[in-house]
Scaffold this active site. Structure first.
Site, short mmCIF file in Angstrom:
data_model
loop_
_atom_site.label_atom_id
_atom_site.label_comp_id
_atom_site.label_asym_id
_atom_site.label_seq_id
_atom_site.Cartn_x
_atom_site.Cartn_y
_atom_site.Cartn_z
N ASP A 198 0.84 -1.21 0.00
CA ASP A 198 0.00 0.00 0.00
C ASP A 198 0.87 1.26 0.00
OD1 ASP A 198 -2.04 -1.90 0.46
OD2 ASP A 198 -1.81 -1.68 2.62
N GLU A 212 -11.13 -0.39 -3.75
CA GLU A 212 -10.43 0.22 -2.63
C GLU A 212 -9.21 0.98 -3.13
OE1 GLU A 212 -9.37 -3.09 -0.13
OE2 GLU A 212 -7.61 -3.61 -1.34
#
Length: 317
Positions: free
Chosen positions: A20, A196
């Site tokens: 991420d 997401e």
């Protein structure tokens, strides 16, 4: 030779076992990098004058999870942003005794150096529903600050969809909260029905928002939403969703499940750079979230004649 066919000028992976990833280039030219660590228990930060220098830059732990109560587990997807003369880190966390009750939280530091200042907990970002929410990404456009994020919408079969709201300040939403994208295509629903990790890029009179879809294994990939620069971003009708992934795994390059990206620019200030994580193998034993080998990668990307981004495919290690 185009940037997509030329040998990448960066070391890949840039950082091993960092998922991420978020890289921001400050006005002073310094790059700041943060990401999820495999233990999901702290927020780390690296800084460098060059993108390549982030690979060997000393890593600071700027915040650690609580031993109990809120923000005690699943410290995920931190992003560092500069706003209103201060530094902010947006991240996801869950209570230590309820580890899947994940919500979005904000830290603030007023020190000029994000490695050195005290980080104050500003609290949770309160959304319309008290449901699973994560991947807060803030940006400004035409004088307004926005937050894009992923959240489970009650009454739907989606794990998470992408939402957008204006902000009163870097930790407070204001006004309506609208859904921009839900997992509707087959490639968005492999393993889990997920949208997401939104990230915004503005170029060529348009606002582009990438996001990631499907489970966090080899099926993970990136989608794209596009809006006109002059449109009302809070109107879902302003956004057009690409029907196919815009960045996906590549067996030839040996990279699988690329996604949860961010954007930065190279030192020349002109070359756009895609930042993302991927794994160097396809098969995973057990829960993909417990597999530590999502590595941060960076590569330049180009633009098509119609003004849309061409991310190409993941480069080789």
């Amino acid at each position: 030779m185009s940037p997509l066919s030329a040998p990448p000028p960066f070391r890949n992976p840039l950082a091993e076992q960092r998922a991420d990833p978020h890289i921001t280039r400050h006005a002073d030219g310094r790059y700041h990098f943060t990401a999820s660590v495999p233990s999901y228990d702290r927020i780390v930060l690296r800084s460098s004058r060059t993108l390549a220098g982030l690979a060997s830059a000393e890593e600071s732990v700027v915040w650690t999870r609580h031993a109990s109560g809120d923000m005690g587990a699943h410290i995920w997807a931190p992003e560092l942003h500069r706003a209103d003369g201060a530094w902010y880190i947006h991240f996801a966390a869950a209570p230590a005794d309820d580890v899947w009750r994940i919500r979005m939280w904000v830290l603030e530091s007023t020190h000029p150096d994000p490695h050195r200042g005290a980080w104050i907990e500003k609290g949770r970002i309160v959304t319309a529903w008290d449901t699973f929410s994560l991947d807060a990404h803030t940006f400004t456009h035409r004088g307004d600050r926005y937050l894009a994020w992923a959240q489970h919408e009650p009454g739907t079969d989606s794990g998470t969809a992408i939402f957008l709201s204006r902000m009163a300040d870097p930790w407070t939403l204001t006004g309506p909260q609208v859904r921009l994208s839900a997992p509707e295509y087959a490639w968005e629903r492999v393993g889990f029905a997920v949208n997401e990790g939104p990230a915004v890029l503005r170029r060529n009179g348009r606002v582009f928002m990438t996001y990631s879809a499907s489970a966090t294994d080899a099926n993970y990939c990136m989608g794209l939403l596009t809006a006109d620069d002059t449109s009302d971003l809070m109107d879902p009708a302003s956004w057009v969703k690409s029907p196919e992934p815009v960045f996906a795994g590549c067996a030839e390059a040996g990279q699988y499940g690329p996604g949860h990206n961010s954007f930065t620019v190279a030192e020349d200030g002109r070359t756009d750079v895609l930042v993302y994580h991927a794994r160097p193998y396809e098969r995973i034993e057990g829960d993909p979230l417990r597999d530590p080998n999502r590595h941060t990668r960076v590569q330049p990307f180009g633009w098509r004649a119609d003004g849309t981004p061409d991310f190409g495919t993941p480069v080789r290690t």
